[in-house]
Scaffold this motif. Structure first.
Motif, PDB file in Angstrom:
ATOM      1  N   GLY A 104       0.799  -1.216   0.000  1.00 32.81           N
ATOM      2  CA  GLY A 104       0.000   0.000   0.000  1.00 32.81           C
ATOM      3  C   GLY A 104       0.834   1.270   0.000  1.00 32.81           C
ATOM      4  N   GLY A 105       2.129   1.120   0.226  1.00 29.08           N
ATOM      5  CA  GLY A 105       2.994   2.290   0.210  1.00 29.08           C
ATOM      6  C   GLY A 105       3.525   2.657   1.593  1.00 29.08           C
ATOM      7  N   ASP A 106       2.965   2.024   2.620  1.00 29.39           N
ATOM      8  CA  ASP A 106       3.465   2.299   3.967  1.00 29.39           C
ATOM      9  C   ASP A 106       4.924   1.905   4.089  1.00 29.39           C
ATOM     10  OD1 ASP A 106       1.378   3.494   5.248  1.00 29.39           O
ATOM     11  OD2 ASP A 106       0.435   1.595   5.810  1.00 29.39           O
ATOM     12  N   THR A 107       5.659   2.741   4.751  1.00 33.33           N
ATOM     13  CA  THR A 107       7.092   2.553   4.916  1.00 33.33           C
ATOM     14  C   THR A 107       7.380   2.479   6.403  1.00 33.33           C
ATOM     15  OG1 THR A 107       7.758   3.628   2.860  1.00 33.33           O
ATOM     16  CG2 THR A 107       9.268   3.825   4.683  1.00 33.33           C
ATOM     17  N   LEU A 108       8.099   1.452   6.816  1.00 33.55           N
ATOM     18  CA  LEU A 108       8.399   1.373   8.238  1.00 33.55           C
ATOM     19  C   LEU A 108       9.800   0.869   8.499  1.00 33.55           C
ATOM     20  CD1 LEU A 108       7.875  -1.880   9.422  1.00 33.55           C
ATOM     21  CD2 LEU A 108       5.696  -1.257   8.434  1.00 33.55           C
ATOM     22  N   LEU A 109      10.275   1.274   9.651  1.00 28.76           N
ATOM     23  CA  LEU A 109      11.555   0.847  10.142  1.00 28.76           C
ATOM     24  C   LEU A 109      11.425  -0.628  10.531  1.00 28.76           C
ATOM     25  CD1 LEU A 109      13.144   3.401  12.515  1.00 28.76           C
ATOM     26  CD2 LEU A 109      14.052   1.120  12.116  1.00 28.76           C
ATOM     27  N   PHE A 110      12.027  -1.509   9.762  1.00 31.51           N
ATOM     28  CA  PHE A 110      11.777  -2.927   9.955  1.00 31.51           C
ATOM     29  C   PHE A 110      12.781  -3.575  10.903  1.00 31.51           C
ATOM     30  CE2 PHE A 110      12.393  -7.345   8.262  1.00 31.51           C
ATOM     31  CZ  PHE A 110      11.236  -7.866   8.816  1.00 31.51           C
ATOM     32  N   SER A 111      14.038  -3.311  10.707  1.00 30.85           N
ATOM     33  CA  SER A 111      15.041  -3.968  11.529  1.00 30.85           C
ATOM     34  C   SER A 111      16.330  -3.152  11.566  1.00 30.85           C
ATOM     35  CB  SER A 111      15.341  -5.354  10.956  1.00 30.85           C
ATOM     36  OG  SER A 111      16.226  -6.056  11.799  1.00 30.85           O
ATOM     37  N   SER A 112      17.000  -3.212  12.704  1.00 37.62           N
ATOM     38  CA  SER A 112      18.317  -2.579  12.810  1.00 37.62           C
ATOM     39  C   SER A 112      19.239  -3.536  13.533  1.00 37.62           C
ATOM     40  CB  SER A 112      18.231  -1.266  13.580  1.00 37.62           C
ATOM     41  OG  SER A 112      17.923  -1.527  14.941  1.00 37.62           O
ATOM     42  N   GLY A 113      20.526  -3.326  13.360  1.00 34.35           N
ATOM     43  CA  GLY A 113      21.469  -4.195  14.055  1.00 34.35           C
ATOM     44  C   GLY A 113      22.855  -4.117  13.465  1.00 34.35           C
ATOM     45  N   ARG A 114      23.595  -5.212  13.668  1.00 35.71           N
ATOM     46  CA  ARG A 114      24.978  -5.268  13.252  1.00 35.71           C
ATOM     47  C   ARG A 114      25.215  -6.453  12.346  1.00 35.71           C
ATOM     48  NH1 ARG A 114      28.942  -6.557  17.627  1.00 35.71           N
ATOM     49  NH2 ARG A 114      27.026  -7.305  18.614  1.00 35.71           N
ATOM     50  N   TYR A 115      26.015  -6.266  11.308  1.00 41.87           N
ATOM     51  CA  TYR A 115      26.545  -7.370  10.526  1.00 41.87           C
ATOM     52  C   TYR A 115      27.939  -7.674  11.060  1.00 41.87           C
ATOM     53  CZ  TYR A 115      23.159  -6.563   6.653  1.00 41.87           C
ATOM     54  OH  TYR A 115      22.037  -6.434   5.864  1.00 41.87           O
ATOM     55  N   VAL A 116      28.197  -8.898  11.452  1.00 41.60           N
ATOM     56  CA  VAL A 116      29.559  -9.293  11.839  1.00 41.60           C
ATOM     57  C   VAL A 116      29.997 -10.375  10.856  1.00 41.60           C
ATOM     58  CG1 VAL A 116      31.016 -10.230  13.666  1.00 41.60           C
ATOM     59  CG2 VAL A 116      29.113  -8.721  14.253  1.00 41.60           C
ATOM     60  N   ASP A 117      31.002 -10.054  10.047  1.00 40.15           N
ATOM     61  CA  ASP A 117      31.350 -10.911   8.915  1.00 40.15           C
ATOM     62  C   ASP A 117      32.796 -11.382   8.919  1.00 40.15           C
ATOM     63  OD1 ASP A 117      28.801 -10.276   7.693  1.00 40.15           O
ATOM     64  OD2 ASP A 117      29.672  -8.330   7.164  1.00 40.15           O
ATOM     65  N   ARG A 118      32.980 -12.612   8.434  1.00 38.78           N
ATOM     66  CA  ARG A 118      34.307 -13.094   8.061  1.00 38.78           C
ATOM     67  C   ARG A 118      34.289 -13.182   6.546  1.00 38.78           C
ATOM     68  NH1 ARG A 118      36.109 -18.114   8.052  1.00 38.78           N
ATOM     69  NH2 ARG A 118      34.152 -18.781   9.000  1.00 38.78           N
ATOM     70  N   ILE A 119      35.257 -12.538   5.922  1.00 35.88           N
ATOM     71  CA  ILE A 119      35.224 -12.381   4.475  1.00 35.88           C
ATOM     72  C   ILE A 119      36.451 -13.007   3.830  1.00 35.88           C
ATOM     73  CG2 ILE A 119      35.328 -10.621   2.630  1.00 35.88           C
ATOM     74  CD1 ILE A 119      33.659  -8.851   4.656  1.00 35.88           C
ATOM     75  N   ALA A 120      36.217 -13.897   2.882  1.00 41.37           N
ATOM     76  CA  ALA A 120      37.314 -14.459   2.083  1.00 41.37           C
ATOM     77  C   ALA A 120      37.596 -13.474   0.964  1.00 41.37           C
ATOM     78  CB  ALA A 120      36.915 -15.823   1.528  1.00 41.37           C
ATOM     79  N   LEU A 121      38.852 -13.063   0.806  1.00 39.02           N
ATOM     80  CA  LEU A 121      39.171 -11.946  -0.090  1.00 39.02           C
ATOM     81  C   LEU A 121      39.420 -12.341  -1.543  1.00 39.02           C
ATOM     82  CD1 LEU A 121      41.437 -10.007   2.417  1.00 39.02           C
ATOM     83  CD2 LEU A 121      39.070  -9.484   1.791  1.00 39.02           C
ATOM     84  N   ALA A 122      39.911 -13.579  -1.765  1.00 37.30           N
ATOM     85  CA  ALA A 122      40.235 -13.984  -3.135  1.00 37.30           C
ATOM     86  C   ALA A 122      39.323 -15.112  -3.605  1.00 37.30           C
ATOM     87  CB  ALA A 122      41.699 -14.431  -3.217  1.00 37.30           C
ATOM     88  N   PRO A 123      39.036 -15.223  -4.904  1.00 34.75           N
ATOM     89  CA  PRO A 123      39.452 -14.331  -5.995  1.00 34.75           C
ATOM     90  C   PRO A 123      38.777 -12.967  -5.911  1.00 34.75           C
ATOM     91  CG  PRO A 123      37.860 -15.938  -6.803  1.00 34.75           C
ATOM     92  CD  PRO A 123      38.150 -16.307  -5.386  1.00 34.75           C
TER      93      PRO A 123
END
Lengths: 155, 155, 155
Positions: B112-131
């Protein structure tokens, strides 16, 4: 990774946000190229390929016109915006041009102090890089098709 | 300051946001390594050390499964998300791996067009860099323990 | 484009956000120089040139005091913040100092799980760059003049 390209485009987006949020509307057309265009549309229209912008302006004179009419308009309810820009992905198109996609969130602060989530969506931009980055085209794709009738200040 | 590391991790986060927000869910598992894991939990459970994720998926096949079931599910209320990512702190763990902590805010736009603040928080990531940078582990730590029953689209 | 300057200032802002959001309040004064000052004001007062901060602290001892009183205070309603920082524009003032303007949005999460848009505005900072970036002055200019009586955790 083109570090300078990424950061100079992010800087353009940041200056755009501050020009609007600090009510320096007269600085806003300067962030576009001489023939730069500005268009607000909705995700729905964009998905359907409808060329039906909510607002369209092409060239700095038309952008300045819009600012002038805002300044002379009788806006009954003073308001302020706060722009948040995030997830900026930049791709070089050619030597002098880049494409940028970014998410935005605009908060609106009413005179009484009420703060509300006003608009969210995507900026899809074509950017002329020299002599300094400017919008050759900025398309503002709003998530919601609901528009406030007072849609006055550029997003 | 490892400039390239910082910007390439921010770019991964940005591509993640756009894949979900543009409903390109099928691109989402590609942002993980072959054995990459994805977990949604709450700040409360995380603080107590409770291994009680709201959602857990490990490896691309399981991530793809989740997307497939979303596509086949009967979601009664169409919705769209808009991700904002901010305050990205990146640390190199070793030659091929980095750790990233970032804040997120997800806006939900109803049909319908309603906009709401759905979720907030933190991303904690381990990231493989290659390739190229990919999530070896993404933990989504939501601030609120309240979850919408329709928690369907990945955060 | 001073790439290192830009990213190291953004990193300072990010560490600031995470210190507050993870309730590591004791780390907060360390992000200021020994004589660093912290001030919360409103856009209205700032525009009128009123030197009327909502809150003022100068020097690490005073910042530490504030944290100590927060720790001992009887806050009836536990709460959590989530900071989003965006549109960071950095200018070098001289060899050892920079100026930064950035937009912020603070989400507040109440104990019951309710999430609300708590505050938005601008950070206007003077930053000492060596030995590592720290706030010599942070001015928090809130968009709304309405303040929650529980304004306790630094913004």
């Amino acid at each position: 990774m083109e570090v300078n390209l990424q950061l100079s485009v992010e800087r353009l987006h940041a200056r755009y946000a501050h020009a609007l949020d600090a009510d320096r509307l007269e600085d806003w057309p300067q962030l576009f190229t001489e023939n730069g265009s500005y268009r607000i549309t909705t995700a729905e229209n964009e998905a359907r390929g409808l060329p039906l912008p909510v607002l369209y302006a092409e060239g700095r004179p038309m952008l300045r016109d819009r600012v002038a009419s805002l300044r002379h308009a009788n806006i009954y309810e003073p308001q302020r915006y706060r722009h948040m820009v995030s997830a900026v992905v930049v791709e070089r198109l050619d030597e002098g041009t880049a494409r940028s996609v970014a998410n935005f969130l605009v908060i609106r602060i009413m005179e009484g102090g009420d703060t509300l989530l006003f608009s969210s969506g995507r900026y899809v931009d074509r950017i002329a890089l020299a002599p300094e980055p400017r919008y050759a085209e900025r398309v503002v794709i709003c998530d919601s098709r609901r528009f406030d009738t007072l849609l006055a200040i550029p997003l």
